[in-house]
Design a protein around this motif. Sequence first.
Motif, PDB file in Angstrom:
ATOM      1  N   ARG A 154       0.824  -1.217   0.000  1.00  0.00           N
ATOM      2  CA  ARG A 154       0.000   0.000   0.000  1.00  0.00           C
ATOM      3  C   ARG A 154       0.853   1.260   0.000  1.00  0.00           C
ATOM      4  NH1 ARG A 154      -3.295  -2.768   3.551  1.00  0.00           N
ATOM      5  NH2 ARG A 154      -2.423  -1.669   5.362  1.00  0.00           N
ATOM      6  N   ARG A 197      -3.479   9.540   1.290  1.00  0.00           N
ATOM      7  CA  ARG A 197      -4.083   8.684   2.311  1.00  0.00           C
ATOM      8  C   ARG A 197      -4.284   9.436   3.608  1.00  0.00           C
ATOM      9  NH1 ARG A 197      -0.408   3.453   2.721  1.00  0.00           N
ATOM     10  NH2 ARG A 197      -1.519   3.311   4.716  1.00  0.00           N
ATOM     11  N   ARG A 201      -8.107  10.879   5.716  1.00  0.00           N
ATOM     12  CA  ARG A 201      -8.521  10.338   7.004  1.00  0.00           C
ATOM     13  C   ARG A 201      -9.670  11.135   7.620  1.00  0.00           C
ATOM     14  NH1 ARG A 201      -5.900  10.771  11.000  1.00  0.00           N
ATOM     15  NH2 ARG A 201      -6.575   8.904  12.058  1.00  0.00           N
TER      16      ARG A 201
END
Length: 201
Positions: A154, A197, A201
């Motif tokens: 990832r 990413r 959040r």
Amino acid sequence: MDELSARFADPVALSGSLVALEPLGAGHVEGLRRVVAEGELHRTWYTRVPAPQDVAAEVERRLALHARGAMAPWALRRLDTGEVCGATTFMNLDAANRRLEIGSTFLARSAQGTGVNAEAKLLLLARAFEELGCAAVELRTHWHNHQSRAAIARLGAKQDGVLRNHVLWHDGSYRDTVVFSILDGEWPAVRSGLRGRLAAR
């Protein structure tokens, strides 16, 4: 030790919005004991997380490697709680060839899935590529550690291969080591992915 090798082994303080990476010291032992006791991380057979009673010895081992210029060790501290939540290192340092490995990492169960690991890797990779001028950064894990393998993928790391029967393990079995790497030319995309990413959040 030449200047570049010394820089590779220097665990400079790094900080983001979720986590701070502090140069590892004896003062982190009690916090790290709580980390490994939470969820009994040391009982996972395919990892090398120290048991609570072995944390002090593991910290001493890492500090001894640092003193020899062979490792840059950090403790991780969550900024929302102020608690120590894990440890990580630069290891297998090869300053002459501008390579290193991010490894010997463990993270409290309660910190997993919070963005702490992603931000810690962003900080470490930025240091490796932007400050140390690395050509490649490796990440390695046990073949059976599927959670770690997925997490490394990832990040944007590519799997280089599998070293079969690579390490004699503590239970008498051999570890097949899965080797991943990120190259300097891939770093901008990896950095964008990690920032994305964290922003989501």
